[in-house]
Structure formats: C-alpha cells, structure tokens
Design a protein around this motif. Structure first.
Motif, PDB file in Angstrom:
ATOM      1  N   GLN A   1       0.840  -1.178   0.000  1.00  0.00           N
ATOM      2  CA  GLN A   1       0.000   0.000   0.000  1.00  0.00           C
ATOM      3  C   GLN A   1       0.891   1.249   0.000  1.00  0.00           C
ATOM      4  N   VAL A   2       0.569   2.196  -0.866  1.00  0.00           N
ATOM      5  CA  VAL A   2       1.298   3.454  -0.964  1.00  0.00           C
ATOM      6  C   VAL A   2       0.375   4.584  -0.546  1.00  0.00           C
ATOM      7  N   GLN A   3       0.847   5.411   0.354  1.00  0.00           N
ATOM      8  CA  GLN A   3       0.083   6.591   0.745  1.00  0.00           C
ATOM      9  C   GLN A   3       0.728   7.820   0.140  1.00  0.00           C
ATOM     10  N   LEU A   4      -0.104   8.686  -0.432  1.00  0.00           N
ATOM     11  CA  LEU A   4       0.366   9.892  -1.099  1.00  0.00           C
ATOM     12  C   LEU A   4      -0.250  11.106  -0.424  1.00  0.00           C
ATOM     13  N   VAL A   5       0.584  12.081  -0.091  1.00  0.00           N
ATOM     14  CA  VAL A   5       0.107  13.284   0.577  1.00  0.00           C
ATOM     15  C   VAL A   5       0.579  14.506  -0.194  1.00  0.00           C
ATOM     16  N   GLU A   6      -0.398  15.252  -0.717  1.00  0.00           N
ATOM     17  CA  GLU A   6      -0.085  16.465  -1.455  1.00  0.00           C
ATOM     18  C   GLU A   6      -0.003  17.655  -0.500  1.00  0.00           C
ATOM     19  N   SER A   7       0.781  18.636  -0.884  1.00  0.00           N
ATOM     20  CA  SER A   7       0.866  19.883  -0.129  1.00  0.00           C
ATOM     21  C   SER A   7       1.285  21.004  -1.061  1.00  0.00           C
TER      22      SER A   7
ATOM     23  N   ASP B   1      -6.355  27.308 -14.649  1.00  0.00           N
ATOM     24  CA  ASP B   1      -5.585  26.277 -13.934  1.00  0.00           C
ATOM     25  C   ASP B   1      -6.203  25.963 -12.571  1.00  0.00           C
ATOM     26  N   THR B   2      -7.209  26.716 -12.183  1.00  0.00           N
ATOM     27  CA  THR B   2      -7.871  26.468 -10.902  1.00  0.00           C
ATOM     28  C   THR B   2      -8.491  25.083 -10.888  1.00  0.00           C
ATOM     29  N   ALA B   3      -8.125  24.305  -9.878  1.00  0.00           N
ATOM     30  CA  ALA B   3      -8.610  22.928  -9.774  1.00  0.00           C
ATOM     31  C   ALA B   3      -8.058  22.302  -8.492  1.00  0.00           C
ATOM     32  N   VAL B   4      -8.560  21.125  -8.197  1.00  0.00           N
ATOM     33  CA  VAL B   4      -7.921  20.285  -7.185  1.00  0.00           C
ATOM     34  C   VAL B   4      -6.878  19.442  -7.900  1.00  0.00           C
ATOM     35  N   TYR B   5      -5.665  19.472  -7.406  1.00  0.00           N
ATOM     36  CA  TYR B   5      -4.562  18.753  -8.029  1.00  0.00           C
ATOM     37  C   TYR B   5      -4.293  17.479  -7.231  1.00  0.00           C
ATOM     38  N   TYR B   6      -4.277  16.363  -7.963  1.00  0.00           N
ATOM     39  CA  TYR B   6      -4.113  15.057  -7.350  1.00  0.00           C
ATOM     40  C   TYR B   6      -2.789  14.418  -7.766  1.00  0.00           C
ATOM     41  N   CYS B   7      -2.170  13.791  -6.819  1.00  0.00           N
ATOM     42  CA  CYS B   7      -0.958  13.016  -7.050  1.00  0.00           C
ATOM     43  C   CYS B   7      -1.351  11.568  -7.361  1.00  0.00           C
TER      44      CYS B   7
ATOM     45  N   TRP C   1      -3.878   7.086  -5.414  1.00  0.00           N
ATOM     46  CA  TRP C   1      -4.197   8.516  -5.512  1.00  0.00           C
ATOM     47  C   TRP C   1      -4.051   9.182  -4.148  1.00  0.00           C
ATOM     48  N   GLY C   2      -3.647  10.439  -4.177  1.00  0.00           N
ATOM     49  CA  GLY C   2      -3.673  11.251  -2.977  1.00  0.00           C
ATOM     50  C   GLY C   2      -5.039  11.880  -2.803  1.00  0.00           C
ATOM     51  N   GLN C   3      -5.176  12.656  -1.740  1.00  0.00           N
ATOM     52  CA  GLN C   3      -6.459  13.287  -1.424  1.00  0.00           C
ATOM     53  C   GLN C   3      -6.667  14.583  -2.188  1.00  0.00           C
ATOM     54  N   GLY C   4      -5.613  15.141  -2.734  1.00  0.00           N
ATOM     55  CA  GLY C   4      -5.734  16.357  -3.527  1.00  0.00           C
ATOM     56  C   GLY C   4      -5.397  17.614  -2.747  1.00  0.00           C
TER      57      GLY C   4
END
Length: 115
Positions: A1-7, A89-95, A105-108
C-alpha cells in the motif's frame, strides 16, 4: 500500500507561481511512474503531467512550457512547479502513483488562481 500526501496548494494571482509537492510513503517510490492530475468544478479529472522512474516526462498541451514535473527518489517526493498560472488552472490537483497493476491517488490539494 502506498500513501500519497499532497501539499503546497493555495491562492495565487494570475501570472504567479506555485509549487505543489507529493510525499509518498513507500520506500519503493523509485519504481513508480508518478503523475499529477487535476479536476476543476463540473469537469472530469484530467492529466497534467507524468514522470517515469527514469525521468521521462509527458505534459498536457495546456500546461507545456509553464509547468515542470520533477521527482526526488531519495526523498520519495514528487513536485509540480507551476509558472504563469492562469485562471483556468484552478482545480484540485491530485498526485498519482502507478506500478504494474497498482494505482494510487492522494487526497488532492486545491489550487486557486484568481485576482
């Protein structure tokens, strides 16, 4: 399992710059093809850019020349440097991380470009 955290998301004026980051939990991060996707309100999620484990990159036409994707395998981290930002470019960006049949996928993180 891979966890991704965007910031790194936030509010920026048109023409400004922002860098978003994606930290991965797995120490096998270097094996994965990583990518950034985004989803604007009322629209489908779309590809922004991807980078293979060897550093080969692909960009959406809408961001070519303005955005740069990169990765630091030693730090299990991926980045997206965004310059000359536009209102669209406004959006939620996901990893995203892909390896073989695994897809994570990350949470965005929200990026808002507005004056």
């Amino acid at each position: 399992q891979v966890q991704l955290v965007e910031s790194g998301g936030g509010l920026v004026q048109p023409g400004g710059s922002l860098r978003v980051s994606c930290a991965a939990s797995a120490n096998i991060f270097s094996l994965y093809t990583m990518g950034w996707y985004r989803q604007a309100p009322g629209k489908q999620r779309e590809l922004v850019a991807t980078i293979t484990r060897r550093g080969t990159t692909i960009y959406a036409d809408s961001v070519k020349g303005r955005f740069t994707i990169s990765r630091d395998n030693a730090e299990n981290t991926m980045y997206l440097q965004m310059n000359s930002l536009k209102v669209e470019d406004t959006a939620v960006y996901y990893c995203n991380a892909q390896f073989s049949t695994s897809n994570y996928w990350g949470q965005g993180t929200q990026v808002t470009v507005s004056s």
